[in-house]
Scaffold this active site. Structure first.
Site, PDB file in Angstrom:
ATOM      1  CG  ASP A  65      -3.151  -3.911  -4.164  1.00  0.00           C
ATOM      2  OD1 ASP A  65      -3.816  -4.078  -5.262  1.00  0.00           O
ATOM      3  OD2 ASP A  65      -3.061  -3.355  -3.454  1.00  0.00           O
ATOM      4  CG  ASP A  66       1.707  -5.864  -2.216  1.00  0.00           C
ATOM      5  OD1 ASP A  66       1.323  -4.861  -2.599  1.00  0.00           O
ATOM      6  OD2 ASP A  66       1.643  -6.376  -1.019  1.00  0.00           O
ATOM      7  CG  HIS A 120       4.382  -1.900  -1.029  1.00  0.00           C
ATOM      8  ND1 HIS A 120       3.902  -1.722   0.431  1.00  0.00           N
ATOM      9  CD2 HIS A 120       3.364  -2.316  -1.842  1.00  0.00           C
ATOM     10  CE1 HIS A 120       2.652  -2.133   0.624  1.00  0.00           C
ATOM     11  NE2 HIS A 120       2.421  -2.472  -0.586  1.00  0.00           N
ATOM     12  CG  HIS A 207      -2.104  -8.494  -0.897  1.00  0.00           C
ATOM     13  ND1 HIS A 207      -3.232  -8.441  -0.249  1.00  0.00           N
ATOM     14  CD2 HIS A 207      -1.592  -7.451  -0.981  1.00  0.00           C
ATOM     15  CE1 HIS A 207      -3.191  -7.123   0.215  1.00  0.00           C
ATOM     16  NE2 HIS A 207      -2.453  -6.342  -0.357  1.00  0.00           N
TER      17      HIS A 207
END
Ligand SMILES: [Zn+2]
Length: 240
Positions: A65-66, A120, A207
């Site tokens: 993620d991210d 986000h 991440h």
């Protein structure tokens, strides 16, 4: 509706692969977003019997993620390529826009790109309209770079109201193993947490914006590949 249909397809595909017959009518209410439940039911009914069929690899999915992140994602992609592993990247729209080359590389190297909103946002704290705009903007950004719209999404922090979830035209994916990599930033701790918990059909949350997470991911792959796991994208885990 899409989720139900896909869940049913998922079970059909697994059963076809293994030749196992399974009455799954009671599971018809299962949804993709409940990754733990999917994993438990499939493992309980199918994987035990799969071993009788010999060398069927145990599937597991790494998700990041991210990103994409200019300092970390490229090195992660190098490591995945070297190990012949495909993973799933839930990208933040604004990061994808900022790093189009990396986004394209993720896509071109066979990984799956999912939607993780544009900035986000905590989807439980904004209006449905705002959440929808964040998702659409991200999907349009990914499409402009790769030519493909993401079909899967993961809400930041894993939170999304039931109402919004039901209105989405994307498949919501959470996870079954969260080593809190963003909190520890300790490679060995992350590796230990994941490999001691890992089971077939798990979805691992990491991440790709921390060096320690990239190092951990590559170690996790090396350890679990030796234990007979095959790393697949989330859609492959569900539908293959
Ligand atoms: Zn996130």
């Amino acid at each position: 509706m899409i989720r139900c249909l896909c869940t049913i397809l998922y079970f059909f595909c697994i059963l076809n692969l293994t030749g196992v017959s399974l009455d799954f009518q009671v599971k018809e209410k299962m949804h993709y977003n409940n990754a733990q439940e999917v994993k438990e039911v499939v493992s309980e009914h199918v994987s035990g019997e799969m071993s009788e069929y010999g060398d069927v690899p145990k599937k597991i999915a790494l998700t990041f993620d991210d990103g994409p992140n200019v300092a970390c994602t490229g090195r992660l992609l190098d490591g995945l390529k070297k190990r012949n592993v495909r993973a799933t990247f839930f990208v933040i729209g604004k990061n994808a826009k900022k790093n189009p080359k990396l986004t394209k590389r993720i896509y071109e190297e066979g990984h799956m790109i999912g939607n993780h909103t544009y900035t986000h946002i905590d989807m439980s704290k904004v209006s449905e309209g705002k959440a929808g705009k964040e998702l659409k903007k991200t999907s349009r950004t990914v499409h402009a770079i790769t030519g493909e719209y993401p079909q899967y999404m993961r809400p930041p922090y894993g939170v999304c109201s039931q109402k919004l979830e039901e209105s989405l035209d994307m498949i919501l994916v959470r996870w079954t193993i969260d080593p809190l990599d963003w909190k520890t930033e300790n490679t060995n701790e992350i590796v230990k947490k994941v490999v001691t918990k890992a089971e077939e059909n798990d979805i691992i949350l990491l991440h790709d914006c921390y060096k320690s997470s990239v190092d951990a991911a590559l170690k996790i792959i090396d350890i679990l590949q030796k234990k007979g796991y095959e790393f697949v994208t989330v859609d492959e885990l569900f539908l293959d």
